[in-house]
Write an enzyme that holds these catalytic residues in place. Structure first.
Site, PDB file in Angstrom:
ATOM      1  N   GLU A 136       0.055  -4.806  -3.384  1.00  0.00           N
ATOM      2  CA  GLU A 136       1.096  -4.325  -2.475  1.00  0.00           C
ATOM      3  C   GLU A 136       1.563  -5.477  -1.593  1.00  0.00           C
ATOM      4  O   GLU A 136       0.780  -6.345  -1.208  1.00  0.00           O
ATOM      5  CB  GLU A 136       0.537  -3.196  -1.604  1.00  0.00           C
ATOM      6  CG  GLU A 136       1.545  -2.608  -0.623  1.00  0.00           C
ATOM      7  CD  GLU A 136       0.940  -1.536   0.279  1.00  0.00           C
ATOM      8  OE1 GLU A 136       1.699  -0.651   0.706  1.00  0.00           O
ATOM      9  OE2 GLU A 136      -0.272  -1.596   0.554  1.00  0.00           O
ATOM     10  N   LYS A 158       7.013   3.697  -2.798  1.00  0.00           N
ATOM     11  CA  LYS A 158       5.816   4.349  -2.261  1.00  0.00           C
ATOM     12  C   LYS A 158       6.179   5.696  -1.632  1.00  0.00           C
ATOM     13  O   LYS A 158       7.062   5.780  -0.785  1.00  0.00           O
ATOM     14  CB  LYS A 158       5.169   3.433  -1.228  1.00  0.00           C
ATOM     15  CG  LYS A 158       3.843   3.922  -0.651  1.00  0.00           C
ATOM     16  CD  LYS A 158       3.287   2.858   0.276  1.00  0.00           C
ATOM     17  CE  LYS A 158       1.943   3.236   0.866  1.00  0.00           C
ATOM     18  NZ  LYS A 158       1.424   2.178   1.765  1.00  0.00           N
ATOM     19  N   CYS A 203      -1.028   1.872  -2.888  1.00  0.00           N
ATOM     20  CA  CYS A 203      -1.953   1.919  -1.751  1.00  0.00           C
ATOM     21  C   CYS A 203      -2.316   3.338  -1.284  1.00  0.00           C
ATOM     22  O   CYS A 203      -3.094   4.016  -1.931  1.00  0.00           O
ATOM     23  CB  CYS A 203      -1.392   1.083  -0.605  1.00  0.00           C
ATOM     24  SG  CYS A 203      -2.637   0.580   0.620  1.00  0.00           S
TER      25      CYS A 203
END
Length: 302
Positions: A45, A121, A176
């Site tokens: 990330e 995300k 993440c």
């Protein structure tokens, strides 16, 4: 190891506040992993910049179109003939009603250099930790709304009768904090994914507590490989990340793991047949049943 096996790599980085420095570091490690035989290479990330200050971040990034980093990674994937998964980059977005103007976006480049898929995300890291750290990703980043499943095709596998086998697998994308939302990974597995990725910049505190167990859980419950590159160490903007990039097989066995201190890369062989075998042994995907919740308010004694 079956003839369909191929080599995957995770790039572990300590990205700073300079996009050019981070690009140079990532490129060097990607080249090294490719030289080791990896045909699918994943970075963490925020590969191109780790910057907590929003104003400085906005000055350093660009929209996806004509983005120098996107162009450079596309060229690199084409040169090395690899599937290059950039775990995420901060990408500038058009202004919209005063809302967040940055996307935390992953890119998957094909061996010809074209973009096979991108993913924003979905789950924003808005938390207050016991250490005193406080994070509000939603203030800067616009959350994604779509899960993205992509087929990685024509990956060079093992040799058979002097001919290199070509294999294909489906990959589910995440970033993440998404790792904590099991339903996303279940959706991918039910749709045929046997490889799941969660490139990350886990904080040192949350990583030490949960990183490895969450990675193993997602692999075991879905009978899939988890491949997750990570940021590591103390960064120029002051944050500390956990590292421990990891590759885990569908039975929960850790095939490769980086340390918690240094940039570098790890590799492991990915055998799609292991996912099939794990799902035969524990057919959780086919046994899955929807549950109807019944809320009982009376106590047993009553």
């Amino acid at each position: 190891m079956s003839q369909n096996s191929f080599k995957a790599a995770c790039i572990q980085m300590n990205s700073g506040t300079s996009v050019s420095d981070n690009m140079a570091a990532a490129t060097e490690l990607i080249r090294a992993a490719a030289a080791r035989g990896a045909h699918y290479i994943q970075t963490p990330e925020m590969t191109t910049i780790v910057q907590q200050k929003r104003s400085a971040l906005l000055e350093a990034i660009a929209p996806e179109q004509n983005n120098p980093s996107v162009t450079a990674f596309a060229k690199l994937a084409g040169e090395l003939k690899i599937w290059l998964h950039i775990g995420s980059m901060a990408v500038a977005l058009p202004k919209s009603d005063g809302g967040p103007t940055i996307a935390n976006r992953a890119f998957l480049f094909q061996p010809d250099g074209n973009i096979a898929a991108s993913y924003d995300k979905i789950h924003m890291f808005d938390v207050d930790l016991d250490s005193g750290e406080s994070w509000r990703e939603s203030r800067a980043y616009r959350a994604g709304s779509e899960a993205v499943l992509v087929e990685i095709t024509s990956i060079p596998g093992q040799m058979r009768d002097q001919i290199q086998v070509q294999t294909s697998v489906k990959l589910g994308l995440s970033i993440c904090y998404d790792l904590r939302f099991a339903a996303l990974f279940r959706t991918y597995a039910q749709a045929g994914a046997i490889v799941l990725g969660a490139p990350s910049a886990f904080t040192r505190q949350t990583g030490a507590a949960h990183w490895r167990v969450l990675q193993r859980a997602r692999a075991i419950e879905n009978g899939a490989f988890m491949i997750s590159a990570a940021q590591v160490g103390t960064h120029q903007d002051g944050r500390e990340t956990y590292g421990h990039s990891v590759i885990i097989d569908p039975w929960g066995t850790v095939l490769a793991e980086a340390d918690g201190e240094n940039p570098g890369f790890i590799t492991a062989d990915i055998d799609p047949d292991l996912a099939k075998a794990a799902r035969r042994k524990i057919p959780a995907l086919t046994n899955d049943q929807p549950a109807i919740l019944r809320l009982t308010t009376q106590s047993a004694a009553a």
